[in-house]
Scaffold this active site. Structure first.
Site, PDB file in Angstrom:
ATOM      1  N   LYS A 175       0.851  -1.203   0.000  1.00  0.00           N
ATOM      2  CA  LYS A 175       0.000   0.000   0.000  1.00  0.00           C
ATOM      3  C   LYS A 175       0.885   1.251   0.000  1.00  0.00           C
ATOM      4  CE  LYS A 175      -1.813  -1.498   3.691  1.00  0.00           C
ATOM      5  NZ  LYS A 175      -2.530  -1.713   4.958  1.00  0.00           N
ATOM      6  N   GLY A 213      -6.264   0.986   6.270  1.00  0.00           N
ATOM      7  CA  GLY A 213      -5.647  -0.308   5.954  1.00  0.00           C
ATOM      8  C   GLY A 213      -6.618  -1.463   6.167  1.00  0.00           C
ATOM      9  N   CYS A 214      -7.344  -1.416   7.290  1.00  0.00           N
ATOM     10  CA  CYS A 214      -8.314  -2.483   7.585  1.00  0.00           C
ATOM     11  C   CYS A 214      -9.404  -2.507   6.509  1.00  0.00           C
ATOM     12  CB  CYS A 214      -8.995  -2.244   8.940  1.00  0.00           C
ATOM     13  SG  CYS A 214      -7.859  -2.149  10.322  1.00  0.00           S
TER      14      CYS A 214
END
Ligand SMILES: Nc1ncnc2c1ncn2[C@@H]1O[C@H](COP(=O)(O)OP(=O)(O)O)[C@@H](O)[C@H]1O
Ligand SMILES: Cc1ncc(COP(=O)(O)OP(=O)(O)O)c(N)n1
Length: 273
Positions: A175, A213-214
């Protein structure tokens, strides 16, 4: 009616922006039936993490058994696992139930700096969990720690992705939120062991990125549960998180959560045109 199912094995964020709460909201928004195996309870809000209360390995495994022995799942996401005992216990159950669509979000440190994965657990993550991952979704600091190399820019990210793939992850999504070598764009980089794919979006100037992110990894998991390929799943997840960051909801005094409704609303608006 068949419905896609997804299980998240992760920690609870009382503030609702990250962890199991973000995962369930994302699954629901993408029409996937969400289930949970809680690893830890955190007392958390937009200002930070104020307490961490891990569960026992037995409690985590029992929850996974409850799903494995009855409902079953089409995909699994792991998030905050906190210690090496929990990592080993989760890996054992992934193998027992032969769950193969496994997305590992190697959560380590929250935005405010709180440790969500103990240092002693990094080795277990590398050696026990990564070989079971269909997809791993590290941010830059996580990739640096796992790969053991510092990362500055896209070429370093590509090299780190190769190292992570060598550790056993079949697909690596590096990411780009923390990669500020490009101030205008955020590029998420997918490596499938052979080719690289870039997913780019305009970088948003906002502090309301708690749980990005989750949410991103949960969207990948949901799409895999529906039978999409990894490339297709990452494509949707990128659109989902971009909408969630752009259509900001301003909650709390610190790093606020993203907007889990935004993607569905955009889809509905598009369909109505
Ligand atoms: N400022 C931003 N603008 C647009 N997208 C972002 C921004 N920050 C993060 N993202 C996206 O959110 C997701 C999570 O990114 P990242 O910040 O790297 O991970 P983490 O939230 O785990 O620290 C990625 O898909 C990334 O592209
Ligand atoms: C319970 C819990 N799990 C994971 C995180 C980290 O979430 P992430 O999406 O990386 O977002 P930030 O914390 O970096 O904003 C968490 N905070 N809590």
């Amino acid at each position: 009616m068949t419905i896609a199912r997804a299980l998240t094995v992760a920690g609870s964020d009382s503030g609702g922006g990250a962890g199991i709460q973000a995962d369930l909201k994302t699954f629901q928004e993408l029409d996937v039936f969400g289930m949970t195996a809680l690893t830890a309870v955190t007392a958390q809000n937009t200002l930070g993490v104020h307490g961490i209360y891990p569960l026992t390995v037995e409690a985590v495994q029992k929850q996974m058994d409850a799903i494995g022995e009855d409902i079953g799942t089409d995909a699994v996401k792991t998030g905050m696992l906190f210690n090496s005992d929990i990592i080993r216990g989760v890996a054992e159950k992934l193998m027992q139930y032969k769950w193969e669509k496994v997305v590992v979000d190697p959560v380590m440190i929250a935005k405010g700096g709180s440790v969500l994965l103990l240092e002693e657990a990094v080795r277990a993550l590398r050696e026990v969990l990564m070989p079971l991952a269909l997809v791993i979704t590290p941010n830059v600091p996580e990739a640096e720690l796992i790969a053991g190399k510092s990362i500055h820019g896209l070429d370093d990210r590509k090299e780190a992705a190769r190292i992570l793939a060598d550790l056993g992850a079949k697909n690596v999504v590096m990411k780009g939120g923390h990669d500020e070598s490009n101030p205008n764009e955020v590029i998420d980089l997918l490596y499938d062991g052979r080719d690289f794919y870039e997913f780019s979006s305009p970088r948003q100037e906002t502090r309301h990125t708690h749980g990005t992110g989750c949410t991103f990894a949960a969207a990948v998991t949901a799409e895999l549960a529906k039978g999409r390929t990894v490339v297709q799943a990452v494509e949707v997840a990128k659109q989902f998180i971009q909408a969630a960051i752009e259509d900001t909801i301003q909650l709390g005094q610190g790093h606020g959560p993203t907007n889990h409704w935004a993607y569905r609303r955009r889809q509905a608006a598009g369909a109505g045109r």
